[in-house]
Each structure stands twice: as C-alpha cells, then as structure tokens.
Write an enzyme that holds these catalytic residues in place. Structure first.
Site, PDB file in Angstrom:
ATOM      1  N   ASN A 104     -10.349  -2.793   2.576  1.00  0.00           N
ATOM      2  CA  ASN A 104     -10.053  -2.776   1.143  1.00  0.00           C
ATOM      3  C   ASN A 104     -11.325  -2.528   0.346  1.00  0.00           C
ATOM      4  OD1 ASN A 104      -7.307  -3.321   1.359  1.00  0.00           O
ATOM      5  ND2 ASN A 104      -7.523  -5.520   1.024  1.00  0.00           N
TER       6      ASN A 104
ATOM      7  N   HIS B  23       0.832  -1.226   0.000  1.00  0.00           N
ATOM      8  CA  HIS B  23       0.000   0.000   0.000  1.00  0.00           C
ATOM      9  C   HIS B  23       0.862   1.271   0.000  1.00  0.00           C
ATOM     10  CE1 HIS B  23      -3.847  -2.123   0.917  1.00  0.00           C
ATOM     11  NE2 HIS B  23      -3.033  -2.987   1.484  1.00  0.00           N
TER      12      HIS B  23
HETATM   13 FE1  HDE Z   1      -2.481  -4.893   5.412  1.00  0.00          FE
HETATM   14  N1  HDE Z   1      -0.653  -4.159   5.878  1.00  0.00           N
HETATM   15  N2  HDE Z   1      -1.870  -6.749   5.959  1.00  0.00           N
HETATM   16  N3  HDE Z   1      -4.258  -5.716   4.822  1.00  0.00           N
HETATM   17  N4  HDE Z   1      -3.121  -3.115   4.861  1.00  0.00           N
HETATM   18  C1  HDE Z   1      -0.281  -2.881   5.744  1.00  0.00           C
HETATM   19  O1  HDE Z   1       0.873  -1.625   7.356  1.00  0.00           O
HETATM   20  C2  HDE Z   1      -0.777  -7.010   6.704  1.00  0.00           C
HETATM   21  C3  HDE Z   1      -4.620  -7.016   4.900  1.00  0.00           C
HETATM   22  C4  HDE Z   1      -4.384  -2.771   4.465  1.00  0.00           C
HETATM   23  O2  HDE Z   1      -3.191   3.454   4.053  1.00  0.00           O
HETATM   24  C5  HDE Z   1       1.056  -2.593   6.363  1.00  0.00           C
HETATM   25  O3  HDE Z   1       1.170   0.579   7.663  1.00  0.00           O
HETATM   26  C6  HDE Z   1      -0.740  -8.392   7.065  1.00  0.00           C
HETATM   27  C7  HDE Z   1      -6.028  -7.171   4.730  1.00  0.00           C
HETATM   28  C8  HDE Z   1      -4.430  -1.373   4.115  1.00  0.00           C
HETATM   29  O4  HDE Z   1      -1.520   3.258   5.454  1.00  0.00           O
HETATM   30  C9  HDE Z   1       1.447  -3.944   6.989  1.00  0.00           C
HETATM   31  C10 HDE Z   1      -1.855  -8.943   6.483  1.00  0.00           C
HETATM   32  C11 HDE Z   1      -6.504  -5.907   4.536  1.00  0.00           C
HETATM   33  C12 HDE Z   1      -3.143  -0.890   4.342  1.00  0.00           C
HETATM   34  C13 HDE Z   1       0.276  -4.817   6.610  1.00  0.00           C
HETATM   35  C14 HDE Z   1      -2.554  -7.919   5.808  1.00  0.00           C
HETATM   36  C15 HDE Z   1      -5.383  -5.018   4.589  1.00  0.00           C
HETATM   37  C16 HDE Z   1      -2.357  -1.992   4.808  1.00  0.00           C
HETATM   38  C17 HDE Z   1       2.077  -1.992   5.446  1.00  0.00           C
HETATM   39  C18 HDE Z   1      -2.260 -10.414   6.509  1.00  0.00           C
HETATM   40  C19 HDE Z   1      -7.947  -5.489   4.292  1.00  0.00           C
HETATM   41  C20 HDE Z   1      -2.643   0.511   4.083  1.00  0.00           C
HETATM   42  C21 HDE Z   1       2.175  -0.532   5.839  1.00  0.00           C
HETATM   43  C22 HDE Z   1      -2.826 -10.814   7.719  1.00  0.00           C
HETATM   44  C23 HDE Z   1      -8.811  -5.752   5.424  1.00  0.00           C
HETATM   45  C24 HDE Z   1      -2.969   1.419   5.220  1.00  0.00           C
HETATM   46  C25 HDE Z   1       1.371  -0.414   7.030  1.00  0.00           C
HETATM   47  C26 HDE Z   1      -2.521   2.830   4.894  1.00  0.00           C
HETATM   48  C27 HDE Z   1      -1.007  -1.896   5.168  1.00  0.00           C
HETATM   49  C28 HDE Z   1       0.198  -6.086   7.017  1.00  0.00           C
HETATM   50  C29 HDE Z   1      -3.735  -8.132   5.056  1.00  0.00           C
HETATM   51  C30 HDE Z   1      -5.548  -3.612   4.387  1.00  0.00           C
HETATM   52  C31 HDE Z   1       2.785  -4.530   6.557  1.00  0.00           C
HETATM   53  C32 HDE Z   1       0.317  -9.079   7.885  1.00  0.00           C
HETATM   54  C33 HDE Z   1      -6.837  -8.474   4.803  1.00  0.00           C
HETATM   55  C34 HDE Z   1      -5.649  -0.600   3.623  1.00  0.00           C
HETATM   56  O5  HDE Z   1       1.554  -3.867   8.379  1.00  0.00           O
END
Ligand code: HDE
Length: 720
Positions: free
Chosen positions: A152, A79
């Site tokens: 999302n 993201h």
């Molecule tokens: Fe994320 N995800 N994600 N994700 N995600 C990040 O956090 C992660 C997942 C989502 O505008 C990171 O700050 C893991 C689902 C958004 O700043 C990180 C897993 C959904 C954003 C991370 C998921 C998301 C992130 C990278 C599996 C929808 C951007 C930078 C369990 C519900 C937020 C940060 C923004 C960002 C980890 C799966 C949505 C690495 C481990 C499912 C919208 O922490």
C-alpha cells in the site's frame, strides 16, 4: 557481461512476446465466431421468415449474446478501482549477502513488472480521489517464478490480525441497508468499528493525513508493510521491510480540491498515469530495504510482527538497491488490469514470510478470492498472470483450462513419465521454507508486545508540520462531522486524546463537543471488543526512542522538479503571443506541460489575429485539474476573462488550494482587481510581473516545484 545483458532483455522480451501472442486488434482480419468460423451477416439474426420469430438455431447470435451477458466478472471485494502499467525493475546494488533471490543479486538485471495501483473502499466505477489508502501491487516476472509485492502507499495497517479484516471492510464499505456512501469512510459504521479498535489509531493518523489524497500515483510511496525475511545462500535469514520512493517526490492535493476533482474528472489518477507514460514521461521509483538482523528482532520498543508499526528510518535507514520504471500502458484494461491476480503467497527462493498474523491470513485470502473472481483455479493461465519461468506440474482440468497436457501421467512419483516433472534440490532453485523454530501452545491470543497503540500514532502526528497537522484535524472533523450517532464521535475523540491532547481538543472544538473524561461503552462492552477484557487493554503512549521522524512529513520530500506538472494558461482572443511563447518554453524546458485554456473549444486568436489551438475549453475544466495557473497579458483577452465567472473562479480556487499563480502584462490587473489574489501581499507563490513573462518564469518554476504554498492557508485563512 554482454551475455548477461542479453539474457535480461530476452526475459523481458519473452514476457512481451507471451502477451503479444494473445493480443489482437483484428486489423485486416475477417470477423469470426469464437470457433474461427467466418461470419457472413453480423446485422440480422436468423429468423423464420422476413418478419418471423428468431430461431434458437442462430448459434452465431447466441454465442455473441452469451459472451456479452457474461462480460462482467465480480469486481475485487477490496481494491476494485485500479489502474496498472508495465515496466521493469532494475537492481542497482546487490543484496547477495542477505538473499539468494536472483532478481535481487544480479546488478543491472532488468526484471519485467506489472504494477497495479488502486483505492480500497470504492467500487470499480468510483472516483480516483476518494480519501483512502492506495494499493501498490507489483508483480515481478522473475526467472525463478512470479514474485508479488502486494503493498500500500501507507506503511501500516488498521488491524493487527487478519481475522478482523472482513469486519474492517464491512464497516468501511457502503452501509448494507441502503448502499450509501460510495467510496467514503465518513460514515457511522466505519467509525463505530474504529472507535472500538484502538490498534487502528496509527493508521487513522495516516489515512486522515494528505497521504490519502495523492496528487498523482506517480507521486506516492509504496510499502510492503509486513516484515518479511530475506534468506541467503547459507540459509541465514534477515528481517526486511520493502519501500518504494517516487523520484518526483511525495505530493498530495487539498481535501476540498479532491472532492471537486471527483466531479470534474473521476479518472484523474488513471488519466495522469496513462498520459505520462504515453508521452514518454515514465513513472519511476527507487526501491529500498530496511534490514534487521535476526538477533536484533527484540531490540525495538514495538514488535516487528505488528503491522500497525513502522521501523522509524532514524533507527534503520532505508537502503536503496534498485529502481522501478513503468514505461508501457496496457493494451486492454480488462485483460490486463482487471484480470491480473496478485498473491502475497507468490514468492521466490531467497524471500520468505514472517509470522505477522496479518500477513499469515493474507496468504490464504488472495488465492481463494481469485477462484471466484476469475472463475476457477486456472487463473494463472491468463496471459497477464503467466510466469516467464517454465511451468510444469500435475494439476489438471477445471473451468477454462487452456493448457493441453499430453500423456497419461498426472501424478508424482511416477515411472511411466520417467519421473517427470521432478522435484528440485535447493541448490537447483527448489523452494525450501525457512526453518524457523516454533515452540508454543495452540492459542488464540494477542501478544503483549502488540498492545501499544498510541506511541507511533503520536510519532506520526508530531512529525508533521503545522499545516499537515491542521489537515489531519480538518479531515477528522469532516469525517466525524458526518456521523449520525453522537456517541461514536465522542468515543473517537476520547481515543484521539490518548494520542495528543491538542489534536483531540481541536477536533472536539470543531465538532462542538467536550473531550469525554471517560469512555462510555454501551452494552458492557470491553475496550477494545475482545473476548476477555482483562487480557487485552491498550497501554498508554510510551516515551518513544524516536520522537519525530523526518521521513513521515511530506514537507521534506523532493521539491526541485516541475516535470510533468500541468500548468493552465488562461487566455481569450487578443492574448499576448510573446508572453505565452516565452512562458510556455520556459516551463516546457523544465519538463512541465503548458495547457492552453480558451473560451471556445477549437482555437483562440492572439492580439495580431493569429490562431492558436486550445487544449481545453474553460467550461470543460477547472483549476483543480492543474498544478498552477498563468495569465498572460493582452488587454482584449483580459477584458474578456474579466467577464467570465468561470475564469475568476478558476483563479480563486487555485489560490484557495495554495497553488502557484503567475501573470504578466495586463494579466496582473486581472488578478489584482478581479480575484482573491488581491489579498496576497508577500505570497511567494504569486508571481506578478507587468514587464512580461521572461522575468516571471524563473520564480514561477520555483513556486511550482514547491508544489504548494500551504502557508497561504494560515496567512489568509484560506480553507483547503
Ligand atoms: Fe489485501 N486483499 N487484504 N491488503 N490487498 C485483496 O485480493 C486481504 C492488506 C492489497 O491490485 C484481495 O485480489 C486480507 C494489507 C492490495 O489486484 C483480498 C487482508 C495490504 C490489493 C485481500 C488484507 C493489502 C489487495 C481482494 C488482512 C497492504 C489489490 C482482491 C489480512 C500490505 C491487489 C484480491 C490488486 C487485494 C485480502 C490486508 C494490499 C480479498 C484478508 C495489509 C494492494 O484477497
């Protein structure tokens, strides 16, 4: 009531003021160092003599360059590419029966929000129009602390367990040996992984649909994805899924168009959001919940804890209880959009987690990742991340600490600090976790209830109209067609066949292969890759309770508005001023934006020689940046346009992308003689009117509101 209202706006103002305190444009201020020292010479470094070496002593230059050297922080690992805006959330119906969260119980209450949209795979400088999932993250600055709903634009996810996330992301990111391709899933490593993870198939259907190439961030849905819990005053829990529904409807562009937008304006989505808000067209979503009583947890033929599943709206309707309005652009992209840190673990009393294993992993990851991205554990002190709720604790020090904590007490319990800061009772807003009964072995295993990977993938595919299904086939054929390793392609087609035979055979046909009769896995691998093959076999598609769901097709979305739609007017010297005026007024009365596109950058002359300012020169734009095209009359203007290859291509491309096209007067001849529009008998989105713009306007408005005439693809074999 009046007092309550005042309270709300006080809170919003508090956040704005808080940010304002850290805002500077330097107007009427002297240039200083970071220590406030006024600078006398910002042009020359301190040297030993006029032509001598620069001195280490030049602390002003060193401070400036050191700061510059560190201007970039690591971008988000996923993201990275995003855009955000401020606004508010307003509750329209109380959820008091289900939750004690104050922002969800006081009707009319406005809670300030900061919302960031993003793509997932690309790096920070990549294109907005990549085929990708979009992040939809909302930070609510509530009076009880920050609540982050980090969702999302697609309601399911690729994987069921967080432990697979690094693998998923490593597979979709550019391949590590040559860092190719940027912001694209159409490559071997992604599909290799997917071909071994049948649980991803539901998400793949969404990601290969037009949902992955939105027309505008203001025209996409948002989903919390996981099942969460609401907790009421009595401690009773209710399962909940969160939804955002855009008031302008859910609309997408064509894939061929998306690829071209990336070339013409890689900032297409960012610009669209910025300009809409800047022009007073605020972005709005309804906020809805699907509620499931704890007692009904097991009544579905899928598991509520499985993030690869939706709850079809036919089974549990979405109840609309509020709205979000984004009405203020950022002052500084870096300070706000880049430095904002969303954490799914940021919750408030009245909201709690479920045991979804994907969510559980996220509760760790987001806090952890901010520590390296934002330079240490004090990122909550960055203005955009600060709560409006007061904050007091015994955390101290570390890099970039801003708070100057007074006194000698930094521990609890204490007597020397009068016992402060102290714990709060639940009735005073102290957070208590929901007391879920847990009784199980410590075990690494996937629940049997997570094994059905195809039923909802089929539900999604079957719920699409014919043109939407064709787009999915086309997208899969594009992505798989890009692969270098044939065996991966075959594996994916084999799995697609578990979802729908027609889907698989059409994709196979486009790829020039047969649907494999059996799965060919190298190296004695199990399917999917799992420690114990006997333990985990995906089960075939079930006879689902819901076979088609209207909410899953974008064909059923809002189609009665042309608000903020961008309409290109193609003109050259000698255009018919009445046509332009009439059509412009008609469209702008409905909230659309007429954009004059001339051959030169500055202005264009009408048939009487009066000058009109142009918005864009033809050479700087393309029809993919607009929703519809209008060609006004004027013999001389049309003669000039007929000589311009770019003008002809502009219309042809709009036609190919199924957009509404209108013409009046001599403009009709241009369309009929020079462009593909000549092939368009009975096309409801082609409006030709020799008699002038007035008659054409109403039909044009209707066609634009429909978004696209996708049927054109079928009738004319126009690829999109
Ligand atoms: Fe994320 N995800 N994600 N994700 N995600 C990040 O956090 C992660 C997942 C989502 O505008 C990171 O700050 C893991 C689902 C958004 O700043 C990180 C897993 C959904 C954003 C991370 C998921 C998301 C992130 C990278 C599996 C929808 C951007 C930078 C369990 C519900 C937020 C940060 C923004 C960002 C980890 C799966 C949505 C690495 C481990 C499912 C919208 O922490």
């Amino acid at each position: 009531m009046a007092a309550k209202k005042e309270n709300n706006s006080n809170e919003t103002n508090a956040k704005i003021e808080q940010l304002a305190q850290h805002t500077t444009d330097g107007a009427d201020q002297p240039l200083t160092t970071n220590q406030g020292l006024k600078i006398n010479d910002n042009q020359n470094s301190l040297k030993a003599g006029t032509r001598g070496p620069t001195l280490l002593e030049d602390f002003i230059m060193r401070e400036k360059i050191t700061h510059f050297d560190h201007e970039r922080i690591p971008e988000r690992i996923v993201h990275a590419r995003g855009v955000a805006a401020h606004g508010y959330f307003e509750l329209t119906e109380s959820l008091e029966k289900y939750t004690k969260a104050k922002f969800l119980t006081q009707v009319g209450k406005k809670t300030p929000v900061f919302t960031r949209f993003s793509t997932v795979a690309g790096s920070r400088g990549s294109s907005d129009l990549a085929r990708d999932v979009r992040g939809f993250a909302v930070k609510f600055y509530t009076e009880e602390g920050n609540y982050d709903l980090v969702g999302n634009n697609i309601p399911v996810f690729f994987i069921q367990d967080a432990i697979k996330f690094p693998d998923l992301i490593h597979s979709v990111k550019p391949e590590p040996h040559n860092e190719i391709p940027q912001a694209a899933s159409a490559h071997d490593t992604f599909w290799d992984f997917i071909s071994l993870m049948p649980e991803s198939m539901h998400m793949i259907m969404w990601a290969m649909s037009d949902r992955a190439i939105p027309r505008s961030l203001r025209m996409m849905e948002g989903f919390g994805i996981h099942t969460f819990r609401l907790i009421n005053d009595e401690g009773k829990a209710t399962f909940v899924k969160f939804h955002w529904k855009p008031r302008l409807g859910v609309h997408s562009v064509a894939w061929n168009e998306a690829q071209k937008i990336s070339g013409f304006d890689a900032d297409f989505h960012r610009r669209d959001l910025w300009e809409a808000i800047d022009g007073g067209d605020f972005a709005e979503w309804d906020f809805g919940v699907q509620l499931v009583a704890e007692a009904d947890e097991h009544k579905f033929d899928f598991d509520l804890l499985d993030a690869t599943k939706i709850i079809p709206e036919e089974l549990v309707p979405v109840k609309i209880v509020g709205k979000m309005v984004l009405n203020r652009n950022t002052d500084n992209y870096f300070a706000e959009t880049e430095q904002v840190a969303f954490l799914p673990s940021n919750i408030v009393p009245g909201i709690d987690f479920s045991n979804d294993p994907l969510l559980q992993g996220r509760l760790h990851s987001y806090l952890d990742t901010q520590i390296s991205r934002l330079g240490g554990p004090n990122f909550h002190e960055i203005p955009i991340n600060r709560p409006v709720a007061p904050l007091h604790n015994n955390q101290r020090d570390s890099a970039f600490r801003q708070t100057i904590n007074k006194g000698k007490v930094a521990y609890e319990p204490n007597t020397l600090g009068g016992g402060c800061p102290f714990q709060s009772m639940a009735q005073d807003g102290g957070f208590t976790s929901y007391q879920e009964k847990i009784d199980g072995n410590k075990i690494r295993v996937r629940s049997d209830s997570f094994r059905d990977h195809f039923t909802q993938a089929a539900l999604f595919f079957n719920s699409q109209t014919e043109y939407e299904q064709t787009h999915i086939v086309d997208a899969l054929s594009f992505e798989l067609g890009k692969l270098e390793v044939g065996a991966i392609r075959e594996r994916v087609v084999y799995i697609l066949n578990q979802i729908d035979e027609t889907l698989a055979s059409k994709v196979a046909d486009n790829l020039g292969i047969e649907i494999p009769a059996k799965l060919d896995l190298p190296m004695n691998m199990s399917f999917p890759a799992d420690a114990n093959p006997d333990d985990y076999q995906p089960i075939p598609k079930k006879d689902a309770k819901v076979k088609k769901s209207a909410a899953l097709s974008m064909a059923n979305t809002v189609k009665d508005t042309i608000k903020t739609r961008q309409i290109a007017f193609l003109v050259a010297d000698g255009f018919d001023a009445d046509d332009v005026k009439t059509m412009k007024n008609a469209l702008e009365n409905q909230g659309a934006k007429a954009k004059i596109i001339g051959l030169k950058s500055k202005s264009v002359k009408d048939a009487s020689g009066n000058e009109m300012k142009v918005d864009h020169a033809l050479r700087t734009v393309a029809s993919v940046l607009f929703d519809a095209v209008y060609i006004p009359g004027g013999e001389q203007s049309i003669a000039a346009l007929s000589e311009e290859a770019d003008a002809i291509e502009f219309v042809n491309e709009a036609f190919r992308h199924c957009k509404a096209i209108a013409a009046s007067g001599a403009g009709v001849n241009f369309l009929k003689e020079e462009t593909y529009v000549r092939k368009a008998a009975n096309d409801k989105a082609v409006i030709l009117n020799e008699n002038g713009a007035k008659d054409a306007a109403q039909n044009f408005i209707k066609a634009i509101a429909e978004h696209r005439n996708w049927d054109r693809e079928k009738a004319r074999k126009v690829p999109a």
